[in-house]
Design an enzyme around this catalytic site. Sequence first.
Site, short mmCIF file in Angstrom:
data_model
loop_
_atom_site.label_atom_id
_atom_site.label_comp_id
_atom_site.label_asym_id
_atom_site.label_seq_id
_atom_site.Cartn_x
_atom_site.Cartn_y
_atom_site.Cartn_z
N CYS A 2 -11.70 -2.77 -7.20
CA CYS A 2 -11.70 -3.83 -7.86
C CYS A 2 -11.71 -3.07 -9.02
O CYS A 2 -11.32 -2.21 -9.58
CB CYS A 2 -12.75 -4.18 -7.93
SG CYS A 2 -13.48 -4.50 -6.75
N ARG A 27 -4.10 -1.57 -7.47
CA ARG A 27 -5.06 -1.01 -6.88
C ARG A 27 -5.74 -2.61 -5.37
O ARG A 27 -6.92 -1.73 -4.89
CB ARG A 27 -6.69 -1.10 -7.96
CG ARG A 27 -6.57 -0.47 -9.04
CD ARG A 27 -7.54 -0.15 -10.23
NE ARG A 27 -8.40 0.08 -10.20
CZ ARG A 27 -9.28 1.07 -10.21
NH1 ARG A 27 -8.52 2.12 -10.18
NH2 ARG A 27 -10.38 1.14 -9.17
N TRP A 74 -11.74 -7.15 -5.34
CA TRP A 74 -11.90 -6.47 -3.24
C TRP A 74 -12.48 -7.09 -2.89
O TRP A 74 -13.51 -6.06 -3.34
CB TRP A 74 -10.91 -4.96 -3.27
CG TRP A 74 -10.27 -4.66 -2.09
CD1 TRP A 74 -8.74 -4.94 -2.03
CD2 TRP A 74 -11.04 -3.72 -1.05
NE1 TRP A 74 -9.12 -4.44 -0.05
CE2 TRP A 74 -10.03 -3.69 0.10
CE3 TRP A 74 -12.41 -3.53 -1.20
CZ2 TRP A 74 -10.33 -3.21 1.01
CZ3 TRP A 74 -12.83 -2.81 0.62
CH2 TRP A 74 -11.29 -2.45 1.00
N ASN A 100 -17.28 -3.11 -9.47
CA ASN A 100 -16.75 -2.64 -8.98
C ASN A 100 -18.13 -1.31 -8.00
O ASN A 100 -18.34 -1.17 -8.85
CB ASN A 100 -15.65 -2.08 -9.67
CG ASN A 100 -15.36 -1.41 -8.71
OD1 ASN A 100 -14.86 -1.39 -6.98
ND2 ASN A 100 -14.04 -0.43 -8.32
N GLY A 101 -18.04 -2.01 -7.50
CA GLY A 101 -19.03 -1.37 -6.01
C GLY A 101 -19.59 -2.04 -5.51
O GLY A 101 -19.25 -3.38 -5.18
N GLU A 482 1.40 11.86 8.62
CA GLU A 482 1.65 11.41 7.03
C GLU A 482 3.40 10.95 7.65
O GLU A 482 2.70 9.32 7.05
CB GLU A 482 1.65 12.39 5.97
CG GLU A 482 2.78 11.99 4.82
CD GLU A 482 2.11 10.90 4.24
OE1 GLU A 482 1.73 10.24 3.42
OE2 GLU A 482 -0.21 10.97 4.72
N LYS A 486 3.15 6.37 6.95
CA LYS A 486 3.12 6.03 6.05
C LYS A 486 4.22 4.05 6.82
O LYS A 486 3.90 3.50 5.90
CB LYS A 486 4.62 6.56 5.82
CG LYS A 486 4.02 7.59 4.07
CD LYS A 486 3.95 6.46 2.45
CE LYS A 486 2.79 7.84 2.37
NZ LYS A 486 1.56 7.21 2.13
N GLU A 489 1.37 1.87 7.47
CA GLU A 489 0.58 1.50 5.63
C GLU A 489 2.09 0.25 4.81
O GLU A 489 1.23 -0.72 4.44
CB GLU A 489 0.68 2.26 4.72
CG GLU A 489 -0.52 3.38 4.43
CD GLU A 489 -0.90 4.04 3.71
OE1 GLU A 489 -1.31 4.83 3.03
OE2 GLU A 489 -0.29 5.19 3.18
N HIS A 505 0.15 15.79 26.97
CA HIS A 505 -2.09 14.69 27.34
C HIS A 505 -1.74 14.20 27.29
O HIS A 505 -3.25 13.48 26.54
CB HIS A 505 -3.16 16.31 26.44
CG HIS A 505 -2.31 18.09 26.85
ND1 HIS A 505 -3.54 18.63 27.76
CD2 HIS A 505 -1.82 18.33 26.55
CE1 HIS A 505 -2.74 19.36 27.88
NE2 HIS A 505 -2.06 19.96 27.27
N LYS A 603 -5.33 1.40 -3.70
CA LYS A 603 -4.99 2.53 -4.43
C LYS A 603 -5.93 3.85 -4.93
O LYS A 603 -6.14 4.51 -4.12
CB LYS A 603 -4.48 2.70 -5.92
CG LYS A 603 -4.10 3.78 -6.31
CD LYS A 603 -2.31 3.98 -5.52
CE LYS A 603 -1.63 5.46 -5.90
NZ LYS A 603 -0.87 5.84 -4.75
#
Length: 608
Positions: A2, A27, A74, A100-101, A482, A486, A489, A505, A603
């Site tokens: 947030c 964010r 958020w 926020n939280g 990574e 990416k 995302e 495997h 973010k």
Amino acid sequence: MCGIVGYVGTRDVVPLLLTGLRRLEYRGYDSAGVAVVAESALTTVRAEGKLDELVGRLSSQPVAGSLGIGHTRWATHGRPSERNAHPLVDSQGRLAVIHNGIIENFAELKKGLAADGWTFTSETDTEVIANLLSAEFEKSQDLLASVLTVVQRLDGHYAFAAVAVGDVSRRIVVARQGPPLALGLGEGEQFLASDPTALLDQTRRVVYLENGDVAALSEEGCEVWSRSGEPVVRDEHVLSWDPIQAEKGGYKHFMLKEIHEQPRALQETFSGRVNFERSEVDLEELGIGAEALRSFDRVQLLACGTSWHAALVGKFLIEGLARIPVEVDYGSEYRYRDPIVGPGVLAIGISQSGETADTLSAMEEARDRGATLACICNAPGSQATRISAGTLLTHAGPEIGVASTKAFTTQLVALYLLALHLAKVRGLEVPAQAISDLAHLPQAIDEALEQEADLDELARKYHRAHDFLYLGRGINYPIALEGALKLKEISYIHAEGYPAGEMKHGPIALIDEDLPVVAVATGGRVFDKMRSNLQEVKARDGQVLVVTDRPEDFADLADDIMVVPTVGELLQPIVNVLPLQLLAYHIGVRLGADVDQPRNLAKSVTVE
């Protein structure tokens, strides 16, 4: 997650709040709103969706005043909707809160408030704060006193700001217990933000609040108290970031701009820390002396997400150069597994923002068990830097795109420097080539970026695929992870990263003519093994895309080749990730995805 902004002064508050919220869009959020106190009136305007929806509401419902707060939400408690958007107002209509939280005991508090006649219109835990504050404010007409009383009753991880009609001191009062809050200092006006990026247009003078702090902002200045009500002094920091760094600079997206900023960012990270003439690395700024560094028998790297992938590379770097055993842990798992930690451990948290809740919790757990705590971070003055005995800043500058790019590669450079420094203080010989390779790194990154047109063409060819498999070996295995992250995302395409030697495997069962397999194949130690793995892919009709500095070795094997320049083998992962960043970006753009603000992502993950 947030975004929080606030202003008190003499200027019209709404444009300032909207500018700050624009800065915090990266964010991730699902709704937005503002609350303004003017004379004896409190006005809130909220909207579900992007900030433009709120701007439209404010155009038709203009609000004037010089004291106010703003928020991008958020969702945690309660689905995304206008009624759950912040600011939340108490049932008496005299006080507004942004938050926020997570308030962990909100259900218990809500039950007690409802029994006393307080009503609730949202599904959020935040409305509990508003009603608790209003109950106290009704008695005292003092917003600061009300906040100091209410925080004693809150359990959880939170940062909130409140304004009230009738508060004689005309203040914004805030409290922090976990998520970040920064106070921006001005002349005759003060600012508030959850991230200093939001303050860059207005001031560079910043005070970071600590856990347990309560602060009041008025035209005259900012004052801070402890949770128990004792006045405390927090240091003022001067931001070195230029506001233009937080703009797109002519690029279509922040992510693309930040990919192209990597040559500069990497150079900034090692500049002043390396003497190329004497082939030496000097990390005196780390703040942990040579004698202490010689005493450690183990290193623990603590991180989440992309930073965890950086930590995996860091394990290869530190063990290879400094010969110290390294463990890599997810921050979100570390404190729940009863880790074995003691005074012989150097625990290093890795976080772009320095405010990642899981990483901070893991760092504190390691510290409490006797480890010496350090961090690799991009945000001076952040919580990670404040709780650490030693800090190594990455100097990447503001990273606005949610999907980390330059923050990741600067973390790799910082880990490389740390590995070299540990080797030196422990009396190990460091090859001069390991130092000189750094000098060539920015140019190598530039050369890799010159292949962008080719990568855009690859994106055109492969963007319809439903799945990707990414493979790497040795120090390049984390780069495969990574690259897959990416793509997930940015494009929402399913992708998996795997050590190439583990392909037999399990993942080999997925390979057919519809599966693109992206392989990172550089270096000498496992190069032939990697080539052999790709022959197994090709034998099963997989589509082979190779990142390599030896394209001639794949002319008969690869469907497409992403050529990268050669640098030292331990630095090669930094170059190798560039085409994977660009491939993910261009696939996401072709699919019409919001590459700067992917769905469901934020973010800085400041709640557990």
